[in-house]
Design a protein around this motif. Structure first.
Motif, mmCIF file in Angstrom:
data_model
loop_
_atom_site.group_PDB
_atom_site.id
_atom_site.type_symbol
_atom_site.label_atom_id
_atom_site.label_comp_id
_atom_site.label_asym_id
_atom_site.label_seq_id
_atom_site.Cartn_x
_atom_site.Cartn_y
_atom_site.Cartn_z
ATOM 1 N N ALA A 21 -84.308 -45.229 -16.130
ATOM 2 C CA ALA A 21 -83.433 -44.276 -16.812
ATOM 3 C C ALA A 21 -82.786 -44.881 -18.049
ATOM 4 C CB ALA A 21 -82.353 -43.773 -15.864
ATOM 5 N N GLY A 22 -82.850 -46.198 -18.169
ATOM 6 C CA GLY A 22 -82.264 -46.856 -19.333
ATOM 7 C C GLY A 22 -80.756 -46.796 -19.354
ATOM 8 N N ALA A 104 -61.541 -48.025 -17.515
ATOM 9 C CA ALA A 104 -62.976 -48.009 -17.773
ATOM 10 C C ALA A 104 -63.257 -47.491 -19.178
ATOM 11 C CB ALA A 104 -63.697 -47.131 -16.744
ATOM 12 N N ALA A 105 -64.425 -47.848 -19.689
ATOM 13 C CA ALA A 105 -64.909 -47.325 -20.965
ATOM 14 C C ALA A 105 -66.419 -47.191 -20.869
ATOM 15 C CB ALA A 105 -64.523 -48.236 -22.126
ATOM 16 N N ALA A 106 -66.958 -46.237 -21.635
ATOM 17 C CA ALA A 106 -68.386 -45.950 -21.579
ATOM 18 C C ALA A 106 -69.010 -46.008 -22.962
ATOM 19 C CB ALA A 106 -68.618 -44.563 -20.977
ATOM 20 N N ILE A 107 -70.281 -46.376 -22.986
ATOM 21 C CA ILE A 107 -71.071 -46.291 -24.202
ATOM 22 C C ILE A 107 -71.952 -45.048 -24.141
ATOM 23 C CG2 ILE A 107 -71.096 -48.786 -24.519
ATOM 24 C CD1 ILE A 107 -74.067 -48.743 -23.593
ATOM 25 N N PHE A 108 -72.377 -44.576 -25.287
ATOM 26 C CA PHE A 108 -73.267 -43.419 -25.375
ATOM 27 C C PHE A 108 -74.701 -43.925 -25.435
ATOM 28 C CE2 PHE A 108 -75.561 -39.891 -27.129
ATOM 29 C CZ PHE A 108 -74.863 -38.750 -26.771
ATOM 30 N N ASP A 109 -75.378 -43.891 -24.275
ATOM 31 C CA ASP A 109 -76.776 -44.318 -24.208
ATOM 32 C C ASP A 109 -77.690 -43.179 -23.763
ATOM 33 O OD1 ASP A 109 -76.004 -44.071 -21.587
ATOM 34 O OD2 ASP A 109 -76.517 -46.115 -20.990
ATOM 35 N N LEU A 110 -77.207 -41.950 -23.824
ATOM 36 C CA LEU A 110 -77.961 -40.809 -23.304
ATOM 37 C C LEU A 110 -79.303 -40.576 -24.001
ATOM 38 C CD1 LEU A 110 -75.039 -38.262 -22.733
ATOM 39 C CD2 LEU A 110 -76.037 -39.897 -21.129
ATOM 40 N N PRO A 111 -79.462 -40.899 -25.312
ATOM 41 C CA PRO A 111 -80.779 -40.690 -25.932
ATOM 42 C C PRO A 111 -81.838 -41.676 -25.460
ATOM 43 C CG PRO A 111 -79.020 -40.773 -27.581
ATOM 44 C CD PRO A 111 -78.458 -41.301 -26.309
ATOM 45 N N GLY A 113 -84.036 -43.549 -22.589
ATOM 46 C CA GLY A 113 -84.473 -43.358 -21.212
ATOM 47 C C GLY A 113 -84.282 -41.919 -20.792
ATOM 48 N N SER A 114 -83.324 -41.666 -19.901
ATOM 49 C CA SER A 114 -83.063 -40.312 -19.419
ATOM 50 C C SER A 114 -81.641 -39.898 -19.777
ATOM 51 C CB SER A 114 -83.231 -40.247 -17.898
ATOM 52 O OG SER A 114 -82.778 -39.006 -17.394
ATOM 53 N N ALA A 115 -81.491 -38.680 -20.306
ATOM 54 C CA ALA A 115 -80.161 -38.158 -20.628
ATOM 55 C C ALA A 115 -79.492 -37.518 -19.430
ATOM 56 C CB ALA A 115 -80.268 -37.128 -21.759
ATOM 57 N N THR A 116 -80.229 -37.333 -18.333
ATOM 58 C CA THR A 116 -79.676 -36.637 -17.169
ATOM 59 C C THR A 116 -79.408 -37.549 -15.983
ATOM 60 O OG1 THR A 116 -81.903 -36.055 -16.390
ATOM 61 C CG2 THR A 116 -80.772 -34.463 -17.825
ATOM 62 N N ILE A 117 -79.812 -38.799 -16.071
ATOM 63 C CA ILE A 117 -79.509 -39.781 -15.026
ATOM 64 C C ILE A 117 -78.480 -40.747 -15.591
ATOM 65 C CG2 ILE A 117 -80.404 -41.613 -13.557
ATOM 66 C CD1 ILE A 117 -83.118 -40.226 -13.653
ATOM 67 N N ARG A 118 -77.296 -40.774 -14.973
ATOM 68 C CA ARG A 118 -76.213 -41.629 -15.481
ATOM 69 C C ARG A 118 -75.590 -42.399 -14.326
ATOM 70 N NH1 ARG A 118 -75.098 -35.623 -16.223
ATOM 71 N NH2 ARG A 118 -76.142 -35.175 -18.195
ATOM 72 N N PRO A 119 -74.871 -43.478 -14.620
ATOM 73 C CA PRO A 119 -74.157 -44.189 -13.563
ATOM 74 C C PRO A 119 -73.174 -43.259 -12.852
ATOM 75 C CG PRO A 119 -74.241 -45.507 -15.559
ATOM 76 C CD PRO A 119 -74.744 -44.149 -15.924
ATOM 77 N N ASP A 120 -73.132 -43.361 -11.511
ATOM 78 C CA ASP A 120 -72.240 -42.530 -10.729
ATOM 79 C C ASP A 120 -71.427 -43.415 -9.789
ATOM 80 O OD1 ASP A 120 -74.116 -43.312 -8.861
ATOM 81 O OD2 ASP A 120 -74.975 -41.311 -8.587
ATOM 82 N N SER A 121 -70.736 -42.780 -8.845
ATOM 83 C CA SER A 121 -69.891 -43.535 -7.923
ATOM 84 C C SER A 121 -70.685 -44.597 -7.164
ATOM 85 C CB SER A 121 -69.224 -42.566 -6.940
ATOM 86 O OG SER A 121 -68.440 -43.271 -5.996
ATOM 87 N N ALA A 122 -71.900 -44.256 -6.739
ATOM 88 C CA ALA A 122 -72.734 -45.223 -6.018
ATOM 89 C C ALA A 122 -73.083 -46.419 -6.906
ATOM 90 C CB ALA A 122 -74.004 -44.545 -5.509
ATOM 91 N N SER A 123 -73.280 -46.168 -8.195
ATOM 92 C CA SER A 123 -73.597 -47.247 -9.135
ATOM 93 C C SER A 123 -72.424 -48.218 -9.260
ATOM 94 C CB SER A 123 -73.940 -46.673 -10.510
ATOM 95 O OG SER A 123 -75.007 -45.765 -10.439
ATOM 96 N N GLY A 124 -71.210 -47.660 -9.401
ATOM 97 C CA GLY A 124 -70.030 -48.503 -9.504
ATOM 98 C C GLY A 124 -69.818 -49.335 -8.257
ATOM 99 N N TYR A 125 -70.040 -48.732 -7.104
ATOM 100 C CA TYR A 125 -69.891 -49.447 -5.836
ATOM 101 C C TYR A 125 -70.911 -50.576 -5.744
ATOM 102 C CZ TYR A 125 -68.903 -50.047 -0.842
ATOM 103 O OH TYR A 125 -68.525 -50.557 0.385
ATOM 104 N N GLU A 309 -87.131 -56.060 -24.835
ATOM 105 C CA GLU A 309 -87.671 -54.754 -25.224
ATOM 106 C C GLU A 309 -87.712 -53.805 -24.031
ATOM 107 O OE1 GLU A 309 -91.890 -52.938 -26.916
ATOM 108 O OE2 GLU A 309 -91.257 -54.957 -27.520
ATOM 109 N N LEU A 310 -87.367 -52.550 -24.269
ATOM 110 C CA LEU A 310 -87.396 -51.549 -23.205
ATOM 111 C C LEU A 310 -87.665 -50.188 -23.826
ATOM 112 C CD1 LEU A 310 -86.947 -51.099 -20.121
ATOM 113 C CD2 LEU A 310 -84.549 -50.602 -20.670
ATOM 114 N N HIS A 311 -88.524 -49.406 -23.187
ATOM 115 C CA HIS A 311 -88.873 -48.061 -23.668
ATOM 116 C C HIS A 311 -89.239 -48.065 -25.157
ATOM 117 C CE1 HIS A 311 -87.858 -46.511 -19.824
ATOM 118 N NE2 HIS A 311 -86.552 -46.636 -19.948
ATOM 119 N N ASN A 312 -90.020 -49.086 -25.527
ATOM 120 C CA ASN A 312 -90.574 -49.208 -26.880
ATOM 121 C C ASN A 312 -89.530 -49.498 -27.957
ATOM 122 O OD1 ASN A 312 -93.279 -48.642 -26.040
ATOM 123 N ND2 ASN A 312 -92.745 -46.464 -25.947
ATOM 124 N N ILE A 313 -88.319 -49.826 -27.556
ATOM 125 C CA ILE A 313 -87.308 -50.270 -28.525
ATOM 126 C C ILE A 313 -87.367 -51.791 -28.584
ATOM 127 C CG2 ILE A 313 -84.878 -50.308 -29.153
ATOM 128 C CD1 ILE A 313 -86.071 -47.557 -29.314
#
Length: 320
Positions: A21-22, A104-111, A113-125, A309-313
Motif C-alpha cells: 500500500a506504500g 501525532a502528525a501525518a504526512i500526505f502519502d495517499l498518491p 501505492g494505495s489511497a484507500t489503505i491507510r494506517p489504522d488503530s491496529a497499525s499503531g498498536y 526504490e518502491l513502486h517505480n519511484i
C-alpha cells in the motif's frame, strides 16, 4: 551510540510497514513521561493533540508521539498507541483512569501505492509492539511512516524521488544527548549540508509543464528528543529552532503545501530541583535548539540516502 534517536535514554521506536500500500507509521515511546513541545510551520498540517503541548495548557507530560502516513486518515493509528499504553497502565492520572498522552502528525502519502489503505488503530498498536523487541541501530529509509514518502515534487509526483525515515543524534558537553527522527516527504529537494548538492529531488523534467500537476502530497514531520530537563516553553523553543534544520537541507521548506511539524520530548529529571538564572537558562535552551537543528538536518539527509526504490519511484541509492 547508534547515531539515532534511541541513543537518548528512555526512547524506544517501532515501525509498522505496508510496502504494497506504500504507507505505514512510526511510534516514539517514552519509558518515562516527557515534557513536550511542538512547532508547526507548514501551511497544510495534519496533527493531533498539538494544542495540549502549548505552554499555557495544563498537562506537561507526553507518553508517546506518532508519526504516520495516510494524511488525516492515518491519525487513527494514534488510537492504537493509546490502547497499547492504557493496557500497561501508562498515562496522565485523572483520578479515575490514566489517559495516555499521544500527540501525532501525518504526512500526505495517499498518491503513493494505495489511497484507500491507510494506517489504522491496529497499525499503531503493532508499531508499539515492534518497539518492544527493537534492538541495535534503528531501521531507516523505506519503512514505517516513511514508506510512502517522496521528495522533489515541484513538477508533480511523476518526477519525484523516494523520501523516508531518517534519524541521527549528537552528544553535547555534560552527557546531554539530542536525537532526531523524521519522516521526509517534502515538496522541495534535499540538499547535502557539506557539498550543497542535491541528494534527492525533482528528476530531469526538461520541456514539461507543472501547471496541471497536483502539489498536494507533502509534509516533513519530526521528533526531537533529549535527556536534558526542559519546561514546556523551553521544549517549544527547541522545536522552533529545530525547524532551521529543515530549512538548511529542504529547498523550499515550509510551503503552503507542506504540513511541516516538529515535536520536542525532554526526558530529563523534572524533580532535580536545578535552578538557573535567566541568562543561563536561555543559553541552555539555545544550545539545545542549535544542536536539534543540526541533528535534524543530518537525519533528513540520512532518510533519503537510506531509502530504497518502491513502486517505480527511484531512490538516491539506486542512482549511484
Amino acid at each position: 551510540m547508534f547515531d539515532d534517536i534511541t541513543d537518548v535514554p528512555g526512547i524506544r521506536v517501532g515501525h509498522d510497514t505496508n510496502l504494497e500500500a506504500g504507507t505505514g507509521c512510526t511510534v516514539v515511546l517514552c519509558e518515562t513521561p516527557a515534557v513536550g513541545g511542538v512547532d508547526v510551520r507548514g501551511g497544510a498540517p495534519a496533527t493531533r493533540e498539538t494544542d495540549l503541548l502549548h505552554p499555557l495548557c495544563m498537562v506537561d507530560e507526553v507518553n508517546a508521539v506518532l508519526l504516520t502516513g495516510g494524511s488525516a486518515f492515518g491519525l487513527d493509528a494514534a488510537s492504537g498507541v493509546v490502547r497499547y499504553l492504557e493496557e500497561r497502565g501508562v498515562g496522565y492520572d485523572t483520578g479515575v483512569v490514566r489517559v495516555p498522552i499521544v500527540p501525532a502528525a501525518a504526512i500526505f502519502d495517499l498518491p503513493f501505492g494505495s489511497a484507500t489503505i491507510r494506517p489504522d488503530s491496529a497499525s499503531g498498536y503493532q508499531a508499539c509492539k515492534s518497539a518492544e523487541t527493537a534492538t541495535g541501530p534503528l531501521e531507516q529509509g523505506t519503512i514505517g511512516g516513511g514508506t510512502g514518502a517522496t521528495v522533489g515534487k515541484m513538477l508533480g509526483p511523476d518526477f519525484a524521488m523516494k523520501g523516508g525515515v531518517g534519524s541521527a543524534s549528537q552528544e553535547l558537553i555534560g552527557g546531554i544527548i539530542v536525537g532526531a527522527i523524521v519522516l521526509v516527504n517534502a515538496l522541495g529537494d534535499i540538499i547535502d549540508l557539506q557539498t550543497q548538492q542535491v541528494v534527492a529531488g525533482t528528476r530531469n523534467a526538461a520541456g514539461k509543464s507543472s501547471a496541471t500537476n497536483n502539489p498536494f502530497g507533502n509534509t516533513t514531520i519530526a521528533v526531537i528528543a533529549t535527556n536534558a530537563t526542559l519546561t514546556k516553553a523551553e521544549a517549544t523553543k527547541v522545536a522552533q529552532m529545530a525547524h532551521d534544520g529543515m530549512a538548511h537541507v529542504i529547498r523550499p521548506a515550509h510551503t503552503m503545501f507542506d504540513g511541516d511539524t516538529v515535536f520536542t520530548l525532554a526526558l530529563g529529571d523534572k524533580t532535580s530541583g536545578i535552578q538557573h538564572d535567566t541568562a543561563t537558562a536561555a543559553q541552555h535552551v539555545s544550545t539545545l535548539g542549535a544542536a536539534a537543528a543540526h541533528t535534524l538536518a543530518r537525519a533528513i539527509v540520512k532518510a533519503v540516502r537510506q531509502a530504497s526504490e518502491l513502486h517505480n519511484i527511484p531512490a538516491a541509492s539506486s542512482l549511484l
